[in-house]
Design a protein around this motif. Structure first.
Motif, PDB file in Angstrom:
ATOM      1  N   ARG A 226      -6.197  16.789  14.703  1.00 40.50           N
ATOM      2  CA  ARG A 226      -4.819  17.182  14.428  1.00 40.50           C
ATOM      3  C   ARG A 226      -3.951  17.108  15.686  1.00 40.50           C
ATOM      4  O   ARG A 226      -2.720  17.223  15.576  1.00 40.50           O
ATOM      5  CB  ARG A 226      -4.762  18.607  13.863  1.00 40.50           C
ATOM      6  CG  ARG A 226      -5.077  18.721  12.378  1.00 40.50           C
ATOM      7  CD  ARG A 226      -4.811  20.141  11.897  1.00 40.50           C
ATOM      8  NE  ARG A 226      -3.420  20.527  12.103  1.00 40.50           N
ATOM      9  CZ  ARG A 226      -2.996  21.788  12.185  1.00 40.50           C
ATOM     10  NH1 ARG A 226      -3.865  22.805  12.086  1.00 40.50           N
ATOM     11  NH2 ARG A 226      -1.716  22.076  12.360  1.00 40.50           N
ATOM     12  N   TYR A 227      -4.554  16.945  16.847  1.00 38.54           N
ATOM     13  CA  TYR A 227      -3.815  16.771  18.099  1.00 38.54           C
ATOM     14  C   TYR A 227      -4.431  15.555  18.783  1.00 38.54           C
ATOM     15  O   TYR A 227      -5.553  15.619  19.297  1.00 38.54           O
ATOM     16  CB  TYR A 227      -3.924  18.014  18.982  1.00 38.54           C
ATOM     17  CG  TYR A 227      -2.982  18.017  20.171  1.00 38.54           C
ATOM     18  CD1 TYR A 227      -1.780  18.723  20.137  1.00 38.54           C
ATOM     19  CD2 TYR A 227      -3.294  17.318  21.339  1.00 38.54           C
ATOM     20  CE1 TYR A 227      -0.918  18.717  21.226  1.00 38.54           C
ATOM     21  CE2 TYR A 227      -2.445  17.314  22.433  1.00 38.54           C
ATOM     22  CZ  TYR A 227      -1.253  18.018  22.376  1.00 38.54           C
ATOM     23  OH  TYR A 227      -0.400  18.015  23.460  1.00 38.54           O
ATOM     24  N   CYS A 228      -3.711  14.442  18.755  1.00 36.15           N
ATOM     25  CA  CYS A 228      -4.256  13.172  19.238  1.00 36.15           C
ATOM     26  C   CYS A 228      -3.394  12.616  20.373  1.00 36.15           C
ATOM     27  O   CYS A 228      -2.156  12.683  20.302  1.00 36.15           O
ATOM     28  CB  CYS A 228      -4.309  12.156  18.101  1.00 36.15           C
ATOM     29  SG  CYS A 228      -5.277  12.673  16.663  1.00 36.15           S
ATOM     30  N   GLU A 229      -4.045  12.080  21.382  1.00 34.49           N
ATOM     31  CA  GLU A 229      -3.339  11.520  22.530  1.00 34.49           C
ATOM     32  C   GLU A 229      -3.701  10.049  22.715  1.00 34.49           C
ATOM     33  O   GLU A 229      -4.855   9.654  22.567  1.00 34.49           O
ATOM     34  CB  GLU A 229      -3.706  12.274  23.814  1.00 34.49           C
ATOM     35  CG  GLU A 229      -3.224  13.721  23.864  1.00 34.49           C
ATOM     36  CD  GLU A 229      -3.635  14.416  25.137  1.00 34.49           C
ATOM     37  OE1 GLU A 229      -2.780  15.051  25.775  1.00 34.49           O
ATOM     38  OE2 GLU A 229      -4.826  14.316  25.502  1.00 34.49           O
ATOM     39  N   ASP A 230      -2.690   9.262  23.033  1.00 34.29           N
ATOM     40  CA  ASP A 230      -2.854   7.867  23.462  1.00 34.29           C
ATOM     41  C   ASP A 230      -2.101   7.771  24.774  1.00 34.29           C
ATOM     42  O   ASP A 230      -0.908   7.509  24.797  1.00 34.29           O
ATOM     43  CB  ASP A 230      -2.290   6.917  22.413  1.00 34.29           C
ATOM     44  CG  ASP A 230      -2.365   5.458  22.853  1.00 34.29           C
ATOM     45  OD1 ASP A 230      -3.077   5.154  23.827  1.00 34.29           O
ATOM     46  OD2 ASP A 230      -1.684   4.613  22.224  1.00 34.29           O
ATOM     47  N   VAL A 231      -2.797   8.065  25.879  1.00 34.75           N
ATOM     48  CA  VAL A 231      -2.119   8.210  27.163  1.00 34.75           C
ATOM     49  C   VAL A 231      -2.713   7.240  28.177  1.00 34.75           C
ATOM     50  O   VAL A 231      -3.869   6.841  28.093  1.00 34.75           O
ATOM     51  CB  VAL A 231      -2.209   9.663  27.678  1.00 34.75           C
ATOM     52  CG1 VAL A 231      -1.444  10.593  26.738  1.00 34.75           C
ATOM     53  CG2 VAL A 231      -3.649  10.141  27.794  1.00 34.75           C
ATOM     54  N   TYR A 232      -1.885   6.913  29.179  1.00 38.43           N
ATOM     55  CA  TYR A 232      -2.290   5.877  30.133  1.00 38.43           C
ATOM     56  C   TYR A 232      -1.610   6.108  31.472  1.00 38.43           C
ATOM     57  O   TYR A 232      -0.655   6.855  31.547  1.00 38.43           O
ATOM     58  CB  TYR A 232      -1.932   4.483  29.601  1.00 38.43           C
ATOM     59  CG  TYR A 232      -0.593   4.426  28.915  1.00 38.43           C
ATOM     60  CD1 TYR A 232       0.568   4.203  29.642  1.00 38.43           C
ATOM     61  CD2 TYR A 232      -0.476   4.624  27.526  1.00 38.43           C
ATOM     62  CE1 TYR A 232       1.803   4.157  29.021  1.00 38.43           C
ATOM     63  CE2 TYR A 232       0.759   4.577  26.898  1.00 38.43           C
ATOM     64  CZ  TYR A 232       1.896   4.339  27.650  1.00 38.43           C
ATOM     65  OH  TYR A 232       3.123   4.300  27.027  1.00 38.43           O
TER      66      TYR A 232
END
Length: 232
Positions: A226-232
């Motif tokens: 329910r808490y998703c990250e796509d970070v870079y």
């Protein structure tokens, strides 16, 4: 001094790392096209102009119609809920907006009635409102229920997406109580940790949790996707 041939120099260089870009369109929109959101990186340091390797190559050196090698990387859990009607909160400043353009296209094409809230930020509204016409169109169509914008350089005090989250904390908490899924895309070093802190602060102020409970709540959200990250 020693002389080095061009072949020796090139063979000693490390291979460039691949650049991974989020897909910015839904497979339900655009036929066989794949869209990316790329901003050119250009800055001057120590009187030397520096350009982003991949971004300026794509912008300045490729001709229309050129072929570019690419490959796909699965997005893992960073995808819309499978069930219909789930509220979605999207936080994507700068080019972090890319997957959320795809999300909104997808939900509109599917006719998903789940509420959508987008937090987007950049430097200047006049020049940096990426996909602004499309976003306003989703607002007008009722696809995008809430839009919170943060223009960091349009006033003396810098304002970022995490500030907008805290400002609307009561409503954000209500969405979380209603089962909203949260997605965060963009800078991993500054933005993502500060957004996480904003959510734990909201849980404490509006949810009545203490610091440990708020952190546990967020960890549970991550564990249940329910808490998703796509970070870079």
């Amino acid at each position: 001094g020693a002389t080095v041939t061009a072949e020796t120099l090139v063979s000693s260089l490390k291979r460039l790392k691949p650049r991974l870009y989020s897909v910015a369109n839904s497979p339900l929109v655009g036929g066989n096209e794949v869209h990316f959101t790329v901003e050119t990186l250009r800055y001057t340091k120590n009187d030397r102009a520096t350009k982003g390797v991949a971004s300026t190559w794509l912008c300045d050196r490729l001709e229309d119609g050129a072929r570019v090698s690419m490959y796909c990387v699965p997005g893992g859990h960073f995808r819309l809920p499978t069930e219909d009607g789930v509220p979605v909160i999207m936080i994507g400043p700068g080019t972090g907006l890319a997957p959320f353009r795809a999300f909104l296209q997808h939900r509109q094409a599917q006719g998903d009635m789940g509420k959508n809230w987008l937090f987007f930020g950049h430097q200047h509204e006049a020049t940096d409102f990426l996909y602004g016409d499309e976003i306003r169109g989703w607002q007008a169509a009722g696809v995008l229920n809430e839009l919170s914008l943060a223009w960091s350089r349009d006033q003396d005090e810098k304002v970022y997406v995490q500030h907008r989250l805290v400002e609307r904390g009561g409503e954000v908490w209500a969405w979380l109580r209603d089962g909203a899924h949260v997605y965060v895309c963009g800078d991993k070093d500054s933005m993502a940790p500060q957004v996480r802190e904003a959510f734990t602060a909201i849980m404490q102020e509006h949810g009545g949790l203490d610091a440990a409970q708020a952190e546990a709540f967020l960890v549970e959200m991550q564990a249940s996707n329910r808490y998703c990250e796509d970070v870079y």
